[in-house]
Design an enzyme around this catalytic site. Structure first.
Site, PDB file in Angstrom:
ATOM      1  N   SER A  29       0.843  -1.194   0.000  1.00 20.26           N
ATOM      2  CA  SER A  29       0.000   0.000   0.000  1.00 20.26           C
ATOM      3  C   SER A  29       0.880   1.245   0.000  1.00 20.26           C
ATOM      4  O   SER A  29       2.073   1.168  -0.308  1.00 20.26           O
ATOM      5  CB  SER A  29      -0.937  -0.023   1.211  1.00 20.26           C
ATOM      6  OG  SER A  29      -1.940   0.972   1.080  1.00 20.26           O
ATOM      7  N   ASN A  30       0.316   2.387   0.319  1.00 20.31           N
ATOM      8  CA  ASN A  30       1.082   3.639   0.363  1.00 20.31           C
ATOM      9  C   ASN A  30       0.530   4.533   1.477  1.00 20.31           C
ATOM     10  O   ASN A  30      -0.440   4.177   2.139  1.00 20.31           O
ATOM     11  CB  ASN A  30       1.032   4.344  -1.001  1.00 20.31           C
ATOM     12  CG  ASN A  30      -0.388   4.669  -1.412  1.00 20.31           C
ATOM     13  OD1 ASN A  30      -1.067   5.461  -0.775  1.00 20.31           O
ATOM     14  ND2 ASN A  30      -0.864   4.035  -2.490  1.00 20.31           N
TER      15      ASN A  30
END
Ligand code: C5P
Length: 224
Positions: A29-30
């Site tokens: 993810s980020n």
């Protein structure tokens, strides 16, 4: 008081990160907070729009009255976006979609092995906003974001063309005081007519400017 500029309009917004599963307990993810997308949903609601917020996992409460669709992966976000955006007035892609996902999600938790290095095969995710901009029932206006670290206007303009967008909101993410997790943003509005810089402001005020630009665009379309 002032008339609501988006009464009777349908606005669809993507927000937050996506999560791409590796196995039942891990994902890629980020750091997207979702703040810009949620601010846009609030600004669209203020102007009387029927507002749909397609959101990846974030720690935010959606504004009252918004239709919230929670998703995790880019593929789920794409399916929801295509369904909701068909025939909408405005689509705004504020999500930080993971560019790649693991080729497969393991059924069981992956075990640590004796080898120190691990190769995880990845495959490219679909470009959600580019797909929406090419829908048969394309929204009247498609607005994208461009987070850049250099030559901001130039990269934003190439995104405008390549993804068939009507407006790109560009920001310089090399500046530590704005963007991503910040409550403030300083953006450049890039469209076929030129670039317009907005001064640094809260994400809510920036969102109000973007929503006003969208309302103006729709009003112009009604006149021609
Ligand atoms: O190409 P880049 O990721 O820089 O483009 C950013 C814009 O495209 C944002 O509006 C983002 O929400 C959208 N995007 C998307 N699907 C992707 C990648 C980006 O909708 N897979």
């Amino acid at each position: 008081f002032a008339q609501q500029k988006l009464a009777g309009r349908r606005v669809v917004i993507t927000a937050g990160p996506t999560r791409e599963p590796i196995d039942p307990v891990r994902f890629l993810s980020n750091h997207s907070s979702g703040k810009m997308g949620y601010a846009l949903a609030r600004a669209a609601m203020e102007q009387g729009a029927e507002t749909v917020l397609i959101s990846g996992p974030v720690q935010l409460t959606p504004p009252d009255g918004v239709v919230l669709i929670k998703v995790e992966t880019a593929q789920e976000m794409l399916a929801a976006a295509e369904q909701q955006a068909a025939g909408a007035d405005v689509f705004i892609g504020a999500a930080a979609v993971a560019d790649y996902r693991p080729v497969a999600c393991a059924d069981q938790k992956l075990k640590k092995t004796d080898t120190t290095d691990w190769q995880l095969p990845l495959t490219q995710n679909p470009d959600i906003i580019a797909s929406v901009a090419r829908l048969g029932q394309r929204p009247k206006m498609v607005i994208g974001f461009a987070a850049e670290t250099e030559r901001v206007a130039e990269h934003a303009r190439s995104k405008l063309t390549r993804k068939a967008l009507d407006l790109v909101i560009a920001n310089d993410v090399s500046r530590p005081d704005i963007g991503f997790n910040s409550d403030h943003n300083a953006v450049l509005l890039v469209d076929v007519e030129g670039d317009t810089a907005l001064p640094m402001a809260s994400k809510h005020v920036v969102a109000q400017h973007i929503v006003a630009a969208a309302a103006e665009w729709l009003a112009k379309g009604d006149r021609v």
